[in-house]
Design a protein around this motif. Structure first.
Motif, PDB file in Angstrom:
ATOM      1  N   UNK A  24       0.871  -1.164   0.000  1.00 34.93           N
ATOM      2  CA  UNK A  24       0.000   0.000   0.000  1.00 34.93           C
ATOM      3  C   UNK A  24       0.909   1.214   0.000  1.00 34.93           C
ATOM      4  N   UNK A  25       0.782   2.013  -1.052  1.00 32.30           N
ATOM      5  CA  UNK A  25       1.680   3.156  -1.244  1.00 32.30           C
ATOM      6  C   UNK A  25       3.139   2.721  -1.118  1.00 32.30           C
ATOM      7  N   UNK A  26       3.442   1.596  -1.735  1.00 30.08           N
ATOM      8  CA  UNK A  26       4.795   1.020  -1.813  1.00 30.08           C
ATOM      9  C   UNK A  26       5.328   0.516  -0.473  1.00 30.08           C
ATOM     10  N   UNK A  27       4.480   0.398   0.548  1.00 34.11           N
ATOM     11  CA  UNK A  27       4.914  -0.159   1.830  1.00 34.11           C
ATOM     12  C   UNK A  27       4.260  -1.520   2.026  1.00 34.11           C
ATOM     13  N   UNK A  28       5.073  -2.471   2.448  1.00 34.61           N
ATOM     14  CA  UNK A  28       4.607  -3.842   2.618  1.00 34.61           C
ATOM     15  C   UNK A  28       3.781  -3.989   3.893  1.00 34.61           C
ATOM     16  N   UNK A  29       2.656  -4.737   3.757  1.00 37.77           N
ATOM     17  CA  UNK A  29       1.791  -5.047   4.891  1.00 37.77           C
ATOM     18  C   UNK A  29       1.457  -6.537   4.832  1.00 37.77           C
ATOM     19  N   UNK A  30       1.687  -7.215   5.947  1.00 31.98           N
ATOM     20  CA  UNK A  30       1.377  -8.638   6.063  1.00 31.98           C
ATOM     21  C   UNK A  30       0.142  -8.811   6.932  1.00 31.98           C
ATOM     22  N   UNK A  31      -0.549  -9.899   6.741  1.00 29.70           N
ATOM     23  CA  UNK A  31      -1.689 -10.207   7.595  1.00 29.70           C
ATOM     24  C   UNK A  31      -2.998  -9.691   7.043  1.00 29.70           C
ATOM     25  N   UNK A  32      -4.046  -9.872   7.836  1.00 30.20           N
ATOM     26  CA  UNK A  32      -5.389  -9.469   7.445  1.00 30.20           C
ATOM     27  C   UNK A  32      -5.578  -7.984   7.726  1.00 30.20           C
ATOM     28  N   UNK A  33      -6.171  -7.275   6.765  1.00 28.30           N
ATOM     29  CA  UNK A  33      -6.236  -5.812   6.834  1.00 28.30           C
ATOM     30  C   UNK A  33      -7.614  -5.269   6.506  1.00 28.30           C
ATOM     31  N   UNK A  34      -7.886  -4.096   7.068  1.00 27.78           N
ATOM     32  CA  UNK A  34      -8.997  -3.253   6.646  1.00 27.78           C
ATOM     33  C   UNK A  34      -8.363  -2.004   6.049  1.00 27.78           C
ATOM     34  N   UNK A  35      -8.764  -1.679   4.820  1.00 24.62           N
ATOM     35  CA  UNK A  35      -8.172  -0.541   4.115  1.00 24.62           C
ATOM     36  C   UNK A  35      -9.290   0.348   3.579  1.00 24.62           C
ATOM     37  N   UNK A  36      -9.224   1.630   3.914  1.00 25.33           N
ATOM     38  CA  UNK A  36     -10.098   2.627   3.303  1.00 25.33           C
ATOM     39  C   UNK A  36      -9.200   3.640   2.609  1.00 25.33           C
ATOM     40  N   UNK A  37      -9.781   4.665   2.039  1.00 30.95           N
ATOM     41  CA  UNK A  37      -8.968   5.642   1.322  1.00 30.95           C
ATOM     42  C   UNK A  37      -7.950   6.318   2.228  1.00 30.95           C
ATOM     43  N   UNK A  38      -8.278   6.473   3.514  1.00 26.17           N
ATOM     44  CA  UNK A  38      -7.385   7.211   4.406  1.00 26.17           C
ATOM     45  C   UNK A  38      -7.043   6.486   5.711  1.00 26.17           C
ATOM     46  N   UNK A  39      -7.485   5.240   5.850  1.00 22.37           N
ATOM     47  CA  UNK A  39      -7.198   4.479   7.062  1.00 22.37           C
ATOM     48  C   UNK A  39      -6.709   3.084   6.706  1.00 22.37           C
ATOM     49  N   UNK A  40      -5.905   2.549   7.611  1.00 17.82           N
ATOM     50  CA  UNK A  40      -5.363   1.199   7.460  1.00 17.82           C
ATOM     51  C   UNK A  40      -5.293   0.591   8.849  1.00 17.82           C
ATOM     52  N   UNK A  41      -5.864  -0.600   8.999  1.00 18.40           N
ATOM     53  CA  UNK A  41      -5.872  -1.250  10.309  1.00 18.40           C
ATOM     54  C   UNK A  41      -5.779  -2.754  10.144  1.00 18.40           C
ATOM     55  N   UNK A  42      -5.233  -3.405  11.153  1.00 16.74           N
ATOM     56  CA  UNK A  42      -5.254  -4.871  11.183  1.00 16.74           C
ATOM     57  C   UNK A  42      -6.708  -5.303  11.354  1.00 16.74           C
ATOM     58  N   UNK A  43      -7.086  -6.365  10.652  1.00 15.58           N
ATOM     59  CA  UNK A  43      -8.444  -6.904  10.778  1.00 15.58           C
ATOM     60  C   UNK A  43      -8.379  -8.097  11.704  1.00 15.58           C
ATOM     61  N   UNK A  44      -9.238  -8.133  12.699  1.00 17.64           N
ATOM     62  CA  UNK A  44      -9.207  -9.177  13.726  1.00 17.64           C
ATOM     63  C   UNK A  44      -9.675 -10.538  13.230  1.00 17.64           C
ATOM     64  N   UNK A  45     -10.178 -10.617  12.010  1.00 20.38           N
ATOM     65  CA  UNK A  45     -10.616 -11.909  11.457  1.00 20.38           C
ATOM     66  C   UNK A  45      -9.407 -12.838  11.318  1.00 20.38           C
ATOM     67  N   UNK A  46      -9.401 -13.980  11.998  1.00 18.31           N
ATOM     68  CA  UNK A  46      -8.211 -14.838  11.957  1.00 18.31           C
ATOM     69  C   UNK A  46      -8.029 -15.598  10.635  1.00 18.31           C
ATOM     70  N   UNK A  47      -9.129 -16.119  10.079  1.00 20.05           N
ATOM     71  CA  UNK A  47      -9.077 -16.869   8.817  1.00 20.05           C
ATOM     72  C   UNK A  47     -10.500 -17.038   8.312  1.00 20.05           C
ATOM     73  N   UNK A  48     -10.646 -17.576   7.123  1.00 22.53           N
ATOM     74  CA  UNK A  48     -11.957 -17.689   6.493  1.00 22.53           C
ATOM     75  C   UNK A  48     -12.909 -18.532   7.342  1.00 22.53           C
ATOM     76  N   UNK A  49     -12.453 -19.671   7.824  1.00 22.08           N
ATOM     77  CA  UNK A  49     -13.317 -20.584   8.576  1.00 22.08           C
ATOM     78  C   UNK A  49     -13.803 -19.981   9.886  1.00 22.08           C
ATOM     79  N   UNK A  50     -13.087 -19.013  10.420  1.00 20.14           N
ATOM     80  CA  UNK A  50     -13.433 -18.410  11.711  1.00 20.14           C
ATOM     81  C   UNK A  50     -14.196 -17.097  11.587  1.00 20.14           C
TER      82      UNK A  50
END
Length: 122
Positions: A24-50
């Motif tokens: 995102x904007x050339x910066x690497x992010x690992x894991x599950x994320x929530x992304x909006x136009x101006x916010x970025x946060x880790x998403x607490x969803x662990x995996x699809x089954x959960x």
């Protein structure tokens, strides 16, 4: 895959993705994320089954028009009862693989749409 940036400064834009990460904007992010136009946060969803309704209810705070659910490396569909709160609020939900969600996010953002991507890691 590398993507090309075409929007102005100050907006989150997917500029690439690969196994286990997105750029995102050339910066690497690992894991599950929530992304909006101006916010970025880790998403607490662990995996699809959960996945649970609570994971999708947290997206209401972003006040999107549409949520792009990126299900990981392959396209998987979430049961509508999990995102019922979004639907009841008039928010569209689209399910696609995470790579497609990244590309679609950029397109909708360029159209000045209030889009949020809820992504499971690739």
């Amino acid at each position: 895959m590398k993507m090309h940036q075409s929007l102005g400064q100050g907006k989150n834009l997917f500029t690439g993705y690969g196994a286990g990460h997105v750029l995102i904007n050339a910066q690497r992010h690992d894991g599950n994320l929530i992304v909006s136009s101006d916010q970025l946060a880790a998403w607490s969803a662990p995996d699809f089954a959960s996945l649970a309704a609570e994971h999708f209810e947290t997206l209401l705070a972003y006040r999107p028009e549409v949520v792009l659910f990126g299900s990981g490396a392959s396209q998987r569909f979430v049961h509508p009862r999990l995102y019922a709160a979004l639907t009841q609020a008039g928010i569209g939900v689209e399910c696609m693989d995470t790579q497609a969600a990244c590309r679609t996010f950029n397109i909708l953002l360029a159209e000045d749409r209030r889009v949020v991507a809820a992504l499971l890691a690739i």
